[in-house]
Scaffold this active site. Sequence first.
Site, PDB file in Angstrom:
ATOM      1  N   ARG A   1     -22.641  -8.245  -2.066  1.00 38.02           N
ATOM      2  CA  ARG A   1     -22.681  -6.846  -1.646  1.00 38.02           C
ATOM      3  C   ARG A   1     -21.852  -5.949  -2.554  1.00 38.02           C
ATOM      4  NH1 ARG A   1     -21.971  -8.105   4.814  1.00 38.02           N
ATOM      5  NH2 ARG A   1     -24.195  -8.283   5.295  1.00 38.02           N
TER       6      ARG A   1
ATOM      7  N   ARG B   1      18.834   3.621   7.555  1.00 43.73           N
ATOM      8  CA  ARG B   1      19.966   2.673   7.573  1.00 43.73           C
ATOM      9  C   ARG B   1      20.950   2.976   6.452  1.00 43.73           C
ATOM     10  NH1 ARG B   1      20.687  -2.054   4.574  1.00 43.73           N
ATOM     11  NH2 ARG B   1      21.951  -3.711   5.557  1.00 43.73           N
ATOM     12  N   ALA B   2      20.431   3.240   5.253  1.00 44.88           N
ATOM     13  CA  ALA B   2      21.297   3.500   4.104  1.00 44.88           C
ATOM     14  C   ALA B   2      22.099   4.783   4.293  1.00 44.88           C
ATOM     15  CB  ALA B   2      20.452   3.586   2.832  1.00 44.88           C
TER      16      ALA B   2
ATOM     17  N   ARG C   1      -4.176  11.348   0.050  1.00 43.70           N
ATOM     18  CA  ARG C   1      -4.475  12.779  -0.023  1.00 43.70           C
ATOM     19  C   ARG C   1      -5.272  13.082  -1.285  1.00 43.70           C
ATOM     20  NH1 ARG C   1      -0.269  17.077   1.669  1.00 43.70           N
ATOM     21  NH2 ARG C   1       0.557  16.648  -0.392  1.00 43.70           N
TER      22      ARG C   1
ATOM     23  N   ASP D   1       1.928   8.647  -0.548  1.00 41.56           N
ATOM     24  CA  ASP D   1       1.044   9.295  -1.519  1.00 41.56           C
ATOM     25  C   ASP D   1       1.580   9.292  -2.947  1.00 41.56           C
ATOM     26  OD1 ASP D   1      -0.635   9.865   0.606  1.00 41.56           O
ATOM     27  OD2 ASP D   1       0.264  11.829   0.963  1.00 41.56           O
TER      28      ASP D   1
ATOM     29  N   GLY E   1       7.754  14.149   2.840  1.00 39.06           N
ATOM     30  CA  GLY E   1       6.970  14.452   1.651  1.00 39.06           C
ATOM     31  C   GLY E   1       6.837  15.931   1.394  1.00 39.06           C
TER      32      GLY E   1
ATOM     33  N   THR F   1       6.897   9.071   1.429  1.00 43.29           N
ATOM     34  CA  THR F   1       5.460   9.293   1.585  1.00 43.29           C
ATOM     35  C   THR F   1       4.712   8.224   0.809  1.00 43.29           C
ATOM     36  OG1 THR F   1       3.607  10.737   0.993  1.00 43.29           O
ATOM     37  CG2 THR F   1       5.616  11.008  -0.286  1.00 43.29           C
TER      38      THR F   1
END
Length: 325
Positions: free
Chosen positions: A166, A24-25, A175, A131, A105, A129
Amino acid sequence: MTQIKKIGLLTSGGDAPGMNAAIRAVVRAAIYYELEVIGIRRGFEGIINDDCFPMDRKSVSNIIQRGGTILKSGRSERFATPVGRKLAFEQLKKNGIEALIAIGGNGTFIAADIFAKEYNFPIIGLPGTIDNDLIGTDFTIGYDTAINTAIDAIDKIRDTAESHARLFIVEVMGRDSGLIALRTGVGAGAEAVIIPDTSSNLDALYHRLEFGRKDKSSRIVLVAEGEEPNAAFEIGRMVKEKFPNYDTRVSVLGHIQRGGKPTCMDRVLASRLGVAAVERLLEGKSGEMVGLVHGEITYTPLENAVKHHITINPNFLKIVEILSL
């Protein structure tokens, strides 16, 4: 200002929340500067297939809050070959596209850098990304949303962990950088964080389980997916063997971290970088990634943005250890 009049726009690689805000930008900034924008579907493969269409204000209405990417995404084996890149260049020339903005990325920028140098073609990259593993920006588009999604899921897992006393081994994406696990581990109050960069953390976890407090009603251990498949299940297996008295379960959050509405931070970041990318092309620059460092727009050569892995801040691991007591 250069004489560029028509730019192509694509998203490539894994999707990330905030990509639509960046699209959009770019489109609205291009219109502001009286440029034509051609949307390219499915990344670099879409260039080769001529899967293109003109974009206008209406094309990007009501998308800033949507996850995924309206341009679709993917990876292109053909673009990785000289023959494929030649086909792509011919299609760009046929459509009158004079420059590209690529949102993606590591793999996206490697491909873009090769193409830009091979054909002297103007390309600017936007870091999209979850990551957060690119050099030249403090945060990538999608990272903030991903860690907030992970936090929300882990909070829910902790409810079950406390109800049954637990130990949960929770695997998050990212990644081999481990940055999602590290920041999420602090925010979720994890017992330990195990990331590829610090394999010794497994020994620290064993020590904590053996000699730490026995009255804890729940324990959460964060594991970064790394390059090895089923990392969390392998660690869960080892913990079960060493500590059979713990009720140990494994949960893999998976691709829910890549979807969902982008946070305000990701929307603002994507908007700032999208405008800056258009302006950078008009300044005659190419082969760069637009980023944000200490709140300021920065520009990093594509080859440098992907050359190195982010160095893990050891203070985060220390904070996890201190606060898990």
